[in-house]
Every structure is written in C-alpha cells, then in structure tokens.
Design an enzyme around this catalytic site. Structure first.
Site, PDB file in Angstrom:
ATOM      1  N   ARG A  63       0.824  -1.215   0.000  1.00 48.26           N
ATOM      2  CA  ARG A  63       0.000   0.000   0.000  1.00 48.26           C
ATOM      3  C   ARG A  63       0.860   1.268   0.000  1.00 48.26           C
ATOM      4  NH1 ARG A  63      -3.099   2.718   4.493  1.00 48.26           N
ATOM      5  NH2 ARG A  63      -4.984   3.626   3.580  1.00 48.26           N
ATOM      6  N   HIS A  67       0.403   4.343  -2.545  1.00 52.00           N
ATOM      7  CA  HIS A  67       0.113   5.700  -2.084  1.00 52.00           C
ATOM      8  C   HIS A  67       1.251   6.661  -2.410  1.00 52.00           C
ATOM      9  CE1 HIS A  67      -3.485   5.097   0.855  1.00 52.00           C
ATOM     10  NE2 HIS A  67      -3.581   4.316  -0.207  1.00 52.00           N
ATOM     11  N   ASN A  96      -3.707   8.565   4.584  1.00 52.73           N
ATOM     12  CA  ASN A  96      -2.547   7.932   5.238  1.00 52.73           C
ATOM     13  C   ASN A  96      -2.545   8.057   6.749  1.00 52.73           C
ATOM     14  OD1 ASN A  96      -1.399   7.289   2.684  1.00 52.73           O
ATOM     15  ND2 ASN A  96      -0.548   9.360   2.522  1.00 52.73           N
ATOM     16  N   HIS A 195      -6.210  -6.053  -2.344  1.00 50.92           N
ATOM     17  CA  HIS A 195      -7.043  -6.215  -1.149  1.00 50.92           C
ATOM     18  C   HIS A 195      -7.338  -7.686  -0.866  1.00 50.92           C
ATOM     19  CE1 HIS A 195      -8.634  -1.790  -1.319  1.00 50.92           C
ATOM     20  NE2 HIS A 195      -7.383  -1.877  -0.918  1.00 50.92           N
TER      21      HIS A 195
END
Length: 331
Positions: A63, A67, A96, A195
């Site tokens: 992740r 990001h 975040n 996911h």
C-alpha cells in the site's frame, strides 16, 4: 512534400514527442546490477523477517508503494516527515493518517541496503522492491522490478488528499483518478486485487453497515450474513479503528479470493464492491475473468504494478538518493 522534407518533419516530430513525453525507459530491472547487485535479496530478507512478527506488513508495504506513486509519481515522498523545508507531510493526509504503516520496516530495509551499498539505492526504489517482495512472499506473483528512480525533494499533502482514491468514492471517480496517472480499467481491477490481503479499519466502511449515503439503511449490495458479521465487529458507536480482514477467506495470502468475494457481495470497502455491482461497468468482465483464473490475475497484477511503478519517476540528475528515507538530505 518531398520525401526528405517529410523525413525531416517526422524526425523533428518524434524528437519533440520524446521530449514532451519523456519515456520511462530510464528505469531498468538491471539498474543496480553493478552498483548494488544483491539489493533485491537484501530487501526481501528484511521483509521476510518483519512478516514473522507482523503478518499484516506485506499488505502495508504494498500500500505504501501505491500511495507513493499516486502523489508526485513514485518518488518516495510519502516517507518524508515534517522538518526542514517539509512543512506538511503526506503521512498526515487523510488517506494515510493513522492508517499508512510499515515506515519502520522501510527504515530497516534502508539501513540494510546502506550497509551493502551506501548512497546508491533510492527510497522510492526500496518501496517498489518491498512491494514485490511482499506480494511474492504472500503467495502472489513475482516480477522484474524496474529500478532507477530517485527521491523527491518535496511532499504534497494536498495532492495525497485529492489524488489517492478513497474508499467511499464512486467507481467513476476512482476510474478517473487512475486515468489521471495513465492507468486503465484493467490496472484498476488488478491493483484493487491487492485487497486480497491486509486489514481495514471500521471507519473506512462503517457508513455501509447502517446508513449508506444518508438512507438510514445498510448498503443493499452487502451479503446479508457478511453484513451481520461486520455490524457485530463494527457497532454503530464502537471504535472506528477496529481492524477487519479485507479478504475474510484468506486474509494473509495473496490469491484471487478477493474477486470471488466480490461475486458473492463480500467486498469489504464500498470501492471494492462497486467494481462488480455497478450496472454496466467495464470492470465486471475483468473481475469475472480474474475470479475464474488466478493465473490471469497474477499476470495482470504484475504488469499493472510495473505500470504503476512507471508513474513520473525522477531519473538522471533529478531528485536525490536520500540517506535517510524520512528526510531530504541536508535537512
């Protein structure tokens, strides 16, 4: 137009095109082959060690790369703390704050890499390598990580707030955010497949459980049994920080169960389920394919990670190689 004039025009056009749209050919899977040949195994070793005490870390590191790349390109800007010229950190942006994690593991990787080859490997490349190691150690595909990124000198908190998809957005909005960085519908579905491991806090989806969009009712696309389980784990006035498995069937394994969950209305986040439950969406056929064929998903995921890793990298003399991933050199 003479053939000479035509050729000259074509050449000038090509040169201008390359100049205006710099290719990402500077990134190469062999970028460190002479300067830090064992960088991949060093990164993998630290990730493997971290996984022994924290099974969530593989998803968290993956992740971080995602990001990072969606804000100013893949430049390690998500890693910067406030200090020096950095007055606003991306770490404190909505997507975040109190959810992005794994920064300590990135620091550990950086320390190990610096011990092997000081001043050579960027923090942006460490994020790309850590994501690949995390996915493959979780049972997912491997790929040749393209390398050669340099680290950015600025953070962009407002960009993080606007560019990173949030879990309650419409499919149209999320698709537009992917398109804005050059990623298509297949990339969107494949990368959402990350996911298949990791956790999400109740606050990112509890509006689906009791009061979807102010209707006073739960999200009708949620499987009734799954809804009851989630309501129990995330009561209306409970803690928004309680963790839930993104994939209830195999929460720490990288597989294609995420897509099978969508087929049975067991996508945890609104943005997950909308990929399949939005009438007429181009994403539906891709999901059906990935749900039926894990190999197809793995191949697409690996390619989409390479595509994502190619978003606006700093190369050549732009940026720097940070000695500490948390701060710009000299700050």
């Amino acid at each position: 137009m003479s053939s000479f004039t035509y050729s000259l025009f074509t050449t000038i056009f090509l040169v201008l095109t390359i100049f205006l749209h710099p290719s990402n050919a500077q990134l190469s899977s062999t970028f460190y082959s002479s300067t830090c040949p064992n960088v991949s195994s060093v990164v993998r070793s630290v990730v493997q060690q971290a996984l022994q005490s924290d099974p969530r870390i593989a998803a968290s590191l993956t992740r971080l790369h995602f990001h990072d790349c969606f804000v100013n390109g893949c430049d390690g800007s998500i890693l910067l703390d406030v200090g020096g010229n950095i007055t606003l950190s991306e770490k404190n942006a909505g997507p975040n704050n109190n959810s992005a994690r794994g920064f300590d593991v990135v620091d550990n990787i950086k320390t190990s890499v610096e011990n092997s080859c000081p001043g050579v490997v960027s923090c942006a490349d460490i994020l790309a390598l850590a994501a690949e190691a995390s996915v493959s150690l979780g049972g997912g595909p491997s790929w040749n990580v393209q390398l050669g990124r340099r680290d950015g000198l600025i953070a962009n908190q407002s960009g993080a707030n606007t560019s990173i998809p949030n879990p309650t957005e419409s499919l149209a909005n999320v698709t537009a955010k992917f398109a804005a960085v050059g990623l298509n519908v297949t990339d969107l579905v494949a990368l959402s497949g990350a996911h298949t491991f990791g956790r999400a806090q109740c606050r990112f989806f509890n509006q689906r459980l009791f009061n979807l969009s102010g209707t006073g009712s739960p999200d009708p696309t949620l499987n009734a049994t799954y809804l009851a389980t989630l309501q129990q784990n995330c009561p209306q006035n409970g803690s928004g920080n309680t963790l839930n498995n993104l994939d209830p069937s195999s929460p720490d394994t990288f597989d294609n169960n995420y897509f099978q969950n969508l087929l049975s209305n067991q996508g945890l986040l609104q943005t997950d389920q909308e990929l399949f439950s939005t009438n007429g969406a181009a994403t539906i056929s891709v999901i059906n394919n990935f749900a039926a064929n894990q190999t197809a998903f793995f191949q697409a995921f690996a390619q989409s990670m390479i595509n994502m890793g190619n978003i606006s990298p700093l190369t050549g003399s732009r940026g720097e190689i940070r000695s500490d991933c948390k701060r710009v050199n000299g700050s």
